[in-house]
Write a protein that holds these residues in place. Structure first.
Motif, PDB file in Angstrom:
ATOM      1  N   LYS A  18      -5.983  -2.133  -0.128  1.00 57.76           N
ATOM      2  CA  LYS A  18      -5.875  -3.567   0.163  1.00 57.76           C
ATOM      3  C   LYS A  18      -5.308  -4.336  -1.015  1.00 57.76           C
ATOM      4  O   LYS A  18      -4.443  -5.203  -0.864  1.00 57.76           O
ATOM      5  CB  LYS A  18      -7.249  -4.119   0.548  1.00 57.76           C
ATOM      6  N   ASN A  19      -5.770  -4.013  -2.224  1.00 59.31           N
ATOM      7  CA  ASN A  19      -5.340  -4.751  -3.413  1.00 59.31           C
ATOM      8  C   ASN A  19      -4.353  -3.969  -4.280  1.00 59.31           C
ATOM      9  O   ASN A  19      -4.109  -4.336  -5.428  1.00 59.31           O
ATOM     10  CB  ASN A  19      -6.569  -5.150  -4.243  1.00 59.31           C
ATOM     11  N   LYS A  20      -3.824  -2.874  -3.712  1.00 59.62           N
ATOM     12  CA  LYS A  20      -2.784  -2.077  -4.382  1.00 59.62           C
ATOM     13  C   LYS A  20      -3.228  -1.557  -5.750  1.00 59.62           C
ATOM     14  O   LYS A  20      -2.450  -1.536  -6.712  1.00 59.62           O
ATOM     15  CB  LYS A  20      -1.496  -2.903  -4.544  1.00 59.62           C
ATOM     16  N   ILE A  21      -4.467  -1.121  -5.834  1.00 60.53           N
ATOM     17  CA  ILE A  21      -4.992  -0.567  -7.086  1.00 60.53           C
ATOM     18  C   ILE A  21      -4.814   0.955  -7.088  1.00 60.53           C
ATOM     19  O   ILE A  21      -5.225   1.640  -6.145  1.00 60.53           O
ATOM     20  CB  ILE A  21      -6.492  -0.919  -7.259  1.00 60.53           C
ATOM     21  N   ASN A  22      -4.191   1.466  -8.148  1.00 54.54           N
ATOM     22  CA  ASN A  22      -3.984   2.909  -8.355  1.00 54.54           C
ATOM     23  C   ASN A  22      -3.091   3.564  -7.293  1.00 54.54           C
ATOM     24  O   ASN A  22      -3.158   4.788  -7.112  1.00 54.54           O
ATOM     25  CB  ASN A  22      -5.333   3.654  -8.410  1.00 54.54           C
ATOM     26  N   ILE A  23      -2.253   2.798  -6.623  1.00 57.32           N
ATOM     27  CA  ILE A  23      -1.329   3.395  -5.650  1.00 57.32           C
ATOM     28  C   ILE A  23      -0.314   4.287  -6.365  1.00 57.32           C
ATOM     29  O   ILE A  23       0.087   5.337  -5.855  1.00 57.32           O
ATOM     30  CB  ILE A  23      -0.613   2.309  -4.829  1.00 57.32           C
ATOM     31  N   GLY A  24       0.065   3.888  -7.566  1.00 52.03           N
ATOM     32  CA  GLY A  24       0.965   4.712  -8.373  1.00 52.03           C
ATOM     33  C   GLY A  24       0.343   6.055  -8.698  1.00 52.03           C
ATOM     34  O   GLY A  24       1.024   7.087  -8.670  1.00 52.03           O
ATOM     35  N   GLU A  25      -0.976   6.054  -8.991  1.00 52.60           N
ATOM     36  CA  GLU A  25      -1.663   7.310  -9.277  1.00 52.60           C
ATOM     37  C   GLU A  25      -1.711   8.208  -8.036  1.00 52.60           C
ATOM     38  O   GLU A  25      -1.605   9.437  -8.142  1.00 52.60           O
ATOM     39  CB  GLU A  25      -3.094   7.030  -9.771  1.00 52.60           C
ATOM     40  N   LEU A  26      -1.868   7.591  -6.866  1.00 54.18           N
ATOM     41  CA  LEU A  26      -1.865   8.369  -5.623  1.00 54.18           C
ATOM     42  C   LEU A  26      -0.496   9.029  -5.416  1.00 54.18           C
ATOM     43  O   LEU A  26      -0.417  10.213  -5.063  1.00 54.18           O
ATOM     44  CB  LEU A  26      -2.206   7.474  -4.432  1.00 54.18           C
TER      45      LEU A  26
END
Length: 394
Positions: free
Chosen positions: A150-158
């Motif tokens: 929802k808040n785009k947290i750690n999407i890069g890590e995913l």
């Protein structure tokens, strides 16, 4: 990469309970509002597929699925669809949120592990839930990533976890290039009959020609009616001839015996599946008898025209071989029986519209149930007594 066929893309599928945030994860990873997001359980019904580029992996498909805990008769149908998605999945994202237990996730993880599908655990909603991953890591021997879609947290890590854990063998590197040398001359025989799409070549023909060019060989494309002329005009024999399997007999009679010959369908059998298994399966045609049941399976759905290969030609050739009537079932697209034991033989298309994983899943099911399987081109070669000739180069 934008125009890469879906069947040649790495397939990344999300599995999890209703309201685990799978649709939000798809939207966050693709950076698009692709999947409908709602607090109402069961918003996602049929699987949603999105093609995108995920560098450095390249072309991928992201698949959003219905909740594993869907309810009722309709819910069961949705879960069945989700099971079907596993057959084409290369990487699974198993999504977790707060739960009193993880029994359901454990059952689905067993299915993923059984199918040798690379799995990544995704702990979602870390902005609103405090989930201790200690027990999760004990129960599931997979890497985990904590995110908030929802808040785009750690999407890069995913994304990094997906790239790091992507299987390197989800498809073969080449269709035919590994048996060619630079400057080799390949004659491609592409009949343009009523079944050929107007204004374009069919996908396997395009892919084979591109693969020839990518390996610095030369592709000469002709219709079967012009094959004698091109052979006569060349100042040397071609190093390889590739034809449509339906005209194997005609092309084989035209070619000098020392020119290597194969077909698009046989190349696809090797590229997408297991050529040895298809070759072994083709031998079953020699022990068929009247009354046997045969399954003819196509990967795509299309409007059948006159002289359709699956519905007319192959049944006719099989009946001629057996010397009597046989029972023929034809399936297309995702339809493929769970119980294959009623069949004496399964004949599959070239699978240009399937991922390699999808076809290998079907081959695995055939092997488990001890039912022989072959494909169109391999079968036709066996029926014409040239199977060894058209596969010897591999």
């Amino acid at each position: 990469m934008i125009n890469t066929p879906r069947a040649n893309r790495l397939h990344i599928s999300l599995f999890g309970r209703r309201n685990a945030g799978k649709s939000s994860i798809v939207n966050a990873v693709t950076n698009q509002e692709l999947s409908l997001v709602s607090n109402t359980p069961g918003t996602t019904t049929d699987p949603v597929l999105k093609s995108m580029e995920l560098l450095p992996l390249g072309p991928v498909v992201i698949i959003d699925t219905a909740g594993l805990d869907d309810e009722g008769a309709l819910g069961k149908l949705r879960i069945d669809k989700t099971y079907e998605i596993m057959d084409k999945t290369n990487i699974a994202l198993l999504v977790f949120t707060s739960s009193s237990d993880y029994l359901m996730e454990e059952e689905w993880y067993k299915e993923l592990k059984k199918r040798n599908i690379t799995t990544i655990g995704v702990i979602n909603k870390i902005d609103s839930l405090n989930i201790d991953d200690t027990d999760l890591k004990k129960k599931f021997e997979i890497p985990f990533v904590k995110i908030s879609a929802k808040n785009k947290i750690n999407i890069g890590e995913l994304k990094e976890a997906i790239i790091e854990n992507a299987p390197s063998d989800f498809e073969r590197d080449t269709i035919v290039g590994d048996i060619l040398k630079a400057k080799d001359m390949v004659v491609v025989v592409a009949p343009q009959d009523i079944q050929a799409p107007k204004g374009r070549l069919i996908l396997p023909q395009v892919q084979v020609i591109r693969d020839i060019l990518d390996h610095d060989a030369m592709a000469l494309t002709v219709k079967d009616s012009e094959l004698p002329s091109i052979l006569h005009s060349l100042n040397k024999q071609p190093d390889l001839v590739i034809t449509d399997s339906q005209i194997f007999k005609k092309v084989n009679e035209i070619l000098p015996k020392d020119i290597p010959l194969t077909s698009f369908s046989i190349l696809m059998a090797r590229y997408k599946g297991d050529l040895d298994m298809f070759t072994s399966g083709a031998k079953a045609v020699n022990i068929l008898k009247p009354g046997d049941r045969i399954l003819i399976a196509e990967a795509c759905t299309h409007h059948a025209l006159k002289n359709d290969i699956a519905r007319e030609k192959i049944p006719m050739w099989l009946k001629e071989k057996v010397g009597g009537e046989i029972l023929i079932d034809v399936t297309s697209g995702g339809d493929f029986p769970k119980d294959l034991t009623p069949y004496s033989l399964i004949v599959h298309c070239g699978s240009c519209m399937f991922t390699r994983k999808q076809l290998l899943s079907r081959l695995s099911r055939c092997k488990e149930q001890n039912v022989p399987i072959t494909n169109f081109g391999v079968l036709i070669a066996e029926l014409n007594g040239i199977l060894t000739k058209v596969t010897t180069m591999f």
